[in-house]
Write an enzyme that holds these catalytic residues in place. Structure first.
Site, PDB file in Angstrom:
ATOM      1  N   ARG A  76       6.289 108.320  53.419  1.00  0.00           N
ATOM      2  CA  ARG A  76       7.500 109.068  53.580  1.00  0.00           C
ATOM      3  C   ARG A  76       8.300 108.095  53.197  1.00  0.00           C
ATOM      4  O   ARG A  76       8.948 107.084  53.353  1.00  0.00           O
ATOM      5  CB  ARG A  76       7.271 109.296  54.892  1.00  0.00           C
ATOM      6  CG  ARG A  76       9.074 109.489  55.439  1.00  0.00           C
ATOM      7  CD  ARG A  76       8.969 109.482  57.118  1.00  0.00           C
ATOM      8  NE  ARG A  76      10.919 109.956  56.840  1.00  0.00           N
ATOM      9  CZ  ARG A  76      11.962 109.311  57.520  1.00  0.00           C
ATOM     10  NH1 ARG A  76      11.294 107.852  58.463  1.00  0.00           N
ATOM     11  NH2 ARG A  76      12.689 110.402  57.696  1.00  0.00           N
ATOM     12  N   HIS A 122      18.513 111.045  54.173  1.00  0.00           N
ATOM     13  CA  HIS A 122      18.948 110.024  54.511  1.00  0.00           C
ATOM     14  C   HIS A 122      20.143 109.261  54.754  1.00  0.00           C
ATOM     15  O   HIS A 122      20.104 108.197  54.429  1.00  0.00           O
ATOM     16  CB  HIS A 122      17.475 109.191  54.492  1.00  0.00           C
ATOM     17  CG  HIS A 122      16.913 107.912  55.702  1.00  0.00           C
ATOM     18  ND1 HIS A 122      15.839 108.342  55.845  1.00  0.00           N
ATOM     19  CD2 HIS A 122      17.692 107.407  56.434  1.00  0.00           C
ATOM     20  CE1 HIS A 122      15.345 107.419  57.224  1.00  0.00           C
ATOM     21  NE2 HIS A 122      16.942 106.791  56.678  1.00  0.00           N
ATOM     22  N   GLU A 169      17.299 112.102  61.359  1.00  0.00           N
ATOM     23  CA  GLU A 169      18.516 110.997  62.478  1.00  0.00           C
ATOM     24  C   GLU A 169      19.247 111.906  62.940  1.00  0.00           C
ATOM     25  O   GLU A 169      20.499 111.198  62.106  1.00  0.00           O
ATOM     26  CB  GLU A 169      18.244 109.297  62.359  1.00  0.00           C
ATOM     27  CG  GLU A 169      16.465 109.041  62.775  1.00  0.00           C
ATOM     28  CD  GLU A 169      16.759 107.903  63.304  1.00  0.00           C
ATOM     29  OE1 GLU A 169      17.831 106.932  62.888  1.00  0.00           O
ATOM     30  OE2 GLU A 169      15.914 107.173  63.195  1.00  0.00           O
ATOM     31  N   ASN A 294      10.896 109.488  65.121  1.00  0.00           N
ATOM     32  CA  ASN A 294      11.399 107.975  64.797  1.00  0.00           C
ATOM     33  C   ASN A 294      11.317 107.800  66.083  1.00  0.00           C
ATOM     34  O   ASN A 294      11.910 108.001  67.454  1.00  0.00           O
ATOM     35  CB  ASN A 294      13.219 108.005  64.369  1.00  0.00           C
ATOM     36  CG  ASN A 294      12.313 108.419  63.084  1.00  0.00           C
ATOM     37  OD1 ASN A 294      11.466 108.553  62.271  1.00  0.00           O
ATOM     38  ND2 ASN A 294      13.274 108.621  61.919  1.00  0.00           N
ATOM     39  N   TYR A 296      11.683 103.593  68.435  1.00  0.00           N
ATOM     40  CA  TYR A 296      11.378 102.362  68.078  1.00  0.00           C
ATOM     41  C   TYR A 296      11.804 101.498  69.687  1.00  0.00           C
ATOM     42  O   TYR A 296      10.465 100.594  69.885  1.00  0.00           O
ATOM     43  CB  TYR A 296      12.273 101.850  68.326  1.00  0.00           C
ATOM     44  CG  TYR A 296      13.229 102.043  66.474  1.00  0.00           C
ATOM     45  CD1 TYR A 296      11.936 100.961  65.645  1.00  0.00           C
ATOM     46  CD2 TYR A 296      13.044 103.308  65.651  1.00  0.00           C
ATOM     47  CE1 TYR A 296      11.812 101.428  64.072  1.00  0.00           C
ATOM     48  CE2 TYR A 296      12.388 103.303  64.228  1.00  0.00           C
ATOM     49  CZ  TYR A 296      12.579 102.906  63.203  1.00  0.00           C
ATOM     50  OH  TYR A 296      12.688 102.677  61.908  1.00  0.00           O
ATOM     51  N   GLU A 364       9.160 107.494  62.104  1.00  0.00           N
ATOM     52  CA  GLU A 364       9.126 106.087  61.869  1.00  0.00           C
ATOM     53  C   GLU A 364       8.259 105.458  63.470  1.00  0.00           C
ATOM     54  O   GLU A 364       9.019 105.926  64.419  1.00  0.00           O
ATOM     55  CB  GLU A 364      10.502 105.831  61.815  1.00  0.00           C
ATOM     56  CG  GLU A 364      11.151 106.264  60.411  1.00  0.00           C
ATOM     57  CD  GLU A 364      12.804 105.769  60.345  1.00  0.00           C
ATOM     58  OE1 GLU A 364      13.255 105.396  60.849  1.00  0.00           O
ATOM     59  OE2 GLU A 364      13.526 106.645  59.085  1.00  0.00           O
ATOM     60  N   TRP A 414       7.400 101.674  59.638  1.00  0.00           N
ATOM     61  CA  TRP A 414       8.949 101.760  59.044  1.00  0.00           C
ATOM     62  C   TRP A 414       8.958  99.759  59.120  1.00  0.00           C
ATOM     63  O   TRP A 414       9.084  99.269  60.711  1.00  0.00           O
ATOM     64  CB  TRP A 414       9.956 101.984  59.938  1.00  0.00           C
ATOM     65  CG  TRP A 414      11.303 101.706  59.353  1.00  0.00           C
ATOM     66  CD1 TRP A 414      11.903 100.715  59.227  1.00  0.00           C
ATOM     67  CD2 TRP A 414      11.893 102.372  58.140  1.00  0.00           C
ATOM     68  NE1 TRP A 414      13.414 100.904  58.594  1.00  0.00           N
ATOM     69  CE2 TRP A 414      13.149 101.842  58.094  1.00  0.00           C
ATOM     70  CE3 TRP A 414      11.706 103.703  57.963  1.00  0.00           C
ATOM     71  CZ2 TRP A 414      13.820 102.160  56.770  1.00  0.00           C
ATOM     72  CZ3 TRP A 414      12.424 104.162  56.620  1.00  0.00           C
ATOM     73  CH2 TRP A 414      13.555 103.101  56.397  1.00  0.00           C
ATOM     74  N   GLU A 421      19.123  96.936  55.996  1.00  0.00           N
ATOM     75  CA  GLU A 421      19.025  97.629  57.635  1.00  0.00           C
ATOM     76  C   GLU A 421      20.603  98.281  57.311  1.00  0.00           C
ATOM     77  O   GLU A 421      21.017  97.740  58.591  1.00  0.00           O
ATOM     78  CB  GLU A 421      18.775  96.909  58.542  1.00  0.00           C
ATOM     79  CG  GLU A 421      18.814  97.031  59.653  1.00  0.00           C
ATOM     80  CD  GLU A 421      17.860  98.440  59.815  1.00  0.00           C
ATOM     81  OE1 GLU A 421      17.211  99.231  59.404  1.00  0.00           O
ATOM     82  OE2 GLU A 421      18.201  98.859  61.296  1.00  0.00           O
ATOM     83  N   TRP A 422      21.184  99.181  56.522  1.00  0.00           N
ATOM     84  CA  TRP A 422      22.455  99.839  56.811  1.00  0.00           C
ATOM     85  C   TRP A 422      23.393  99.029  56.883  1.00  0.00           C
ATOM     86  O   TRP A 422      24.075  98.001  56.575  1.00  0.00           O
ATOM     87  CB  TRP A 422      22.539 100.819  58.052  1.00  0.00           C
ATOM     88  CG  TRP A 422      21.109 101.305  57.890  1.00  0.00           C
ATOM     89  CD1 TRP A 422      20.477 101.812  57.541  1.00  0.00           C
ATOM     90  CD2 TRP A 422      21.288 103.121  55.829  1.00  0.00           C
ATOM     91  NE1 TRP A 422      19.337 102.740  57.368  1.00  0.00           N
ATOM     92  CE2 TRP A 422      19.629 103.222  56.600  1.00  0.00           C
ATOM     93  CE3 TRP A 422      22.313 102.869  55.206  1.00  0.00           C
ATOM     94  CZ2 TRP A 422      19.852 104.189  55.453  1.00  0.00           C
ATOM     95  CZ3 TRP A 422      21.911 104.174  54.404  1.00  0.00           C
ATOM     96  CH2 TRP A 422      20.740 104.635  54.228  1.00  0.00           C
TER      97      TRP A 422
HETATM   98  C1  NOJ Z   1      15.903 104.541  61.590  1.00  0.00           C
HETATM   99  C2  NOJ Z   1      16.234 105.204  60.554  1.00  0.00           C
HETATM  100  O1  NOJ Z   1      15.916 106.333  59.517  1.00  0.00           O
HETATM  101  C3  NOJ Z   1      16.105 103.670  59.632  1.00  0.00           C
HETATM  102  O2  NOJ Z   1      16.938 103.657  58.236  1.00  0.00           O
HETATM  103  C4  NOJ Z   1      16.309 102.767  59.636  1.00  0.00           C
HETATM  104  O3  NOJ Z   1      16.737 100.906  59.437  1.00  0.00           O
HETATM  105  C5  NOJ Z   1      15.393 102.290  60.975  1.00  0.00           C
HETATM  106  N1  NOJ Z   1      15.720 102.776  62.293  1.00  0.00           N
HETATM  107  C6  NOJ Z   1      15.814 100.897  61.514  1.00  0.00           C
HETATM  108  O4  NOJ Z   1      16.369 100.813  62.320  1.00  0.00           O
END
Ligand code: NOJ
Length: 463
Positions: A76, A122, A169, A294, A296, A364, A414, A421-422
């Site tokens: 993906r 994304h 998301e 997704n 976590y 994810e 993921w 990481e943004w």
């Molecule tokens: C969600 C996001 O789609 C992804 O870009 C991000 O790195 C991961 N979660 C981990 O936070």
């Protein structure tokens, strides 16, 4: 005893364009809002930016070899809108060099027997569309531009790409990109993404699916919530409300073709946009094929008393990582917001399947190991915590499908490699591959090599 997985269960790995590609000024790519955001002063991203990232743009063949080595059946990735249409708009020119990059990537996957799963969006909106009309704050303009972008992708890649994810998301995009009035903007941005999704799916179903025969869906995030006080019905309501505000917000219109959840209408009143009759008619043509999840972590919800503030987007609840008895929702990972909660994941899968009735793909799931952000390569590759996290979450899928009747068809870890990481920059390492950001060398972590077997063993135990 580990729980068995459905036969033909799909294993893949996931990434996103801005987090790995780099090459932001190459071959005619236009700027995205993340290029701008990462270069703001003072920094909002811990000094990090995606200018080089993992340099995947130049190293993709090597990354595809890794996927093959890890036994991936699917990969993906997301397409950078501004690489394909630098200015993004429906009358703006295409960028053939950008299209050619994704053609090479797709062909490289197919040559290795790996199925491409493509996310159209994304989070990296072309900057030009933000400048022209405020991006997702203009519901009409954004959906027209998104539909054209989606059509270009179906036309140019759809002969080989049979799995499409419209948005990643949309909740995050809506909640965290508000620039002005945070009491209205998230709900407008959410509305725009729902309508854009519907336009893109309807276009696919009508004009491409009959010929190309693919499938299309969306990836929604959202934690599972349990009541903070299991004896208090108000906390039970708060937990459900929290999930409605997160998932129902998008899933009600998209999967049920209904209005927003009643609890949202009640709290947000006229600040929540309205769907017209024409919108509902469009939803009928925009049947999605699967629910991309997704996932976590999970939390506890405690009800709040008194009127919620105008910028409350949680549904008037307090989110907590422990319950009334002081029990933690799960084991700590390398990030404060991420506890490993496989039991609640199982409940989450079951709830989502029962509510929305579509086959689920986990698009994810993953984590950084405790302390991994400070580890050198030698230590990071011994990622026992991540291996356990994967195994526990695969078990939860097994239980949910075998015992609770949920339909879950595949799992994307993921991420394929440590990446940007943004806003957290390059600290948190979610990868199954260690990325050395100095040399850009990649090293497989143990989890990368073990995951395939974890899935295989669980699939075999069915027969
Ligand atoms: C969600 C996001 O789609 C992804 O870009 C991000 O790195 C991961 N979660 C981990 O936070």
């Amino acid at each position: 005893m580990s729980a068995s997985l459905p036969s033909n269960f799909l294993l893949g790995f996931a990434t996103a364009s801005y987090q790995i590609e780099g090459a932001v000024d190459e071959d005619g790519r236009g700027k995205s809002i993340w290029d701008t955001y990462c270069h703001l002063e003072p920094t909002r991203t811990k000094g990090a930016n995606g200018d080089v990232a993992c340099d995947h743009y130049h190293r993709f063949e090597e990354d595809l070899d890794l996927l093959q080595r890890y036994g991936a059946q699917a990969y993906r990735f997301s397409i950078s809108w501004s690489r394909v249409i630098p200015k993004g708009g429906r009358d703006d020119p295409l960028n053939e060099a950008g299209i050619s990059f994704y053609n090479r990537l797709i062909d490289g996957l197919i040559a290795r027997g790996i199925t491409p799963w493509v996310t159209l969006y994304h989070w990296d909106l072309p900057q030009e569309l933000h400048d022209r009309y405020g991006g997702w704050l203009d519901v009409q303009e954004s959906q027209a531009d998104f539909e054209r972008y989606a059509r270009v992708c179906y036309e140019r890649f759809g002969d080989r790409v049979r799995k499409w994810i419209t948005f990643n998301e949309p909740w995050i995009q809506s909640i965290f990109s508000s620039e002005g009035d945070s009491s209205t903007e998230p709900w407008i941005a959410g509305h725009a993404q729902i309508m854009s999704h519907a336009r893109a799916v309807a276009a696919y179903n009508r004009d491409f699916k009959p010929r190309q025969g693919g499938q299309i869906g969306i990836s929604l995030n959202g934690d599972f919530f349990e009541p903070w006080d299991s004896e208090d019905p108000l906390d039970a309501e708060a937990a459900e409300r929290r999930m409605q505000f997160h998932i129902g917000w998008f899933a009600n219109p998209i999967f049920l073709k209904q209005d927003y959840p009643a609890c949202m209408r009640q709290q947000l009143e006229s600040r929540l946009p309205k769907f017209t009759e024409a919108d509902f008619a469009l939803f009928q043509e925009a049947e999605s094929d699967f629910y991309g999840m997704n996932y976590y972590t999970s939390q506890y919800a405690r009800h709040r008393t008194g009127a919620p503030s105008k910028d409350d987007y949680l549904g008037s609840v307090e989110e907590l990582q422990w319950n009334k008895q002081g029990r933690s929702a799960g084991e700590a990972s390398g990030l404060h917001w991420l506890l490993s909660c496989p039991e609640m994941f199982r409940k989450h899968l079951t709830r989502v399947y029962k509510l929305y009735g579509k086959p689920i793909y986990i698009t994810e799931n993953g984590c950084p190991c405790p302390g991994e952000d400070n580890m050198m390569r030698e230590e990071s590759v011994k990622d026992d915590y991540r291996c356990r996290y994967f195994a526990d979450h695969l078990d939860a899928i097994g239980r949910s499908t075998r015992e609770d009747g949920a339909v879950v068809k595949g799992y994307f870890a993921w991420s394929l490699m440590d990446n940007l990481e943004w806003s957290d920059g390059y600290g948190p390492r979610f990868g199954v591959t260690f990325t050395d950001y100095e040399t850009l060398e990649r090293t497989p972590k143990n989890s990368a090599l073990l995951l395939k077997n974890m899935v295989k063993v669980r699939c075999q135990s069915v027969q």
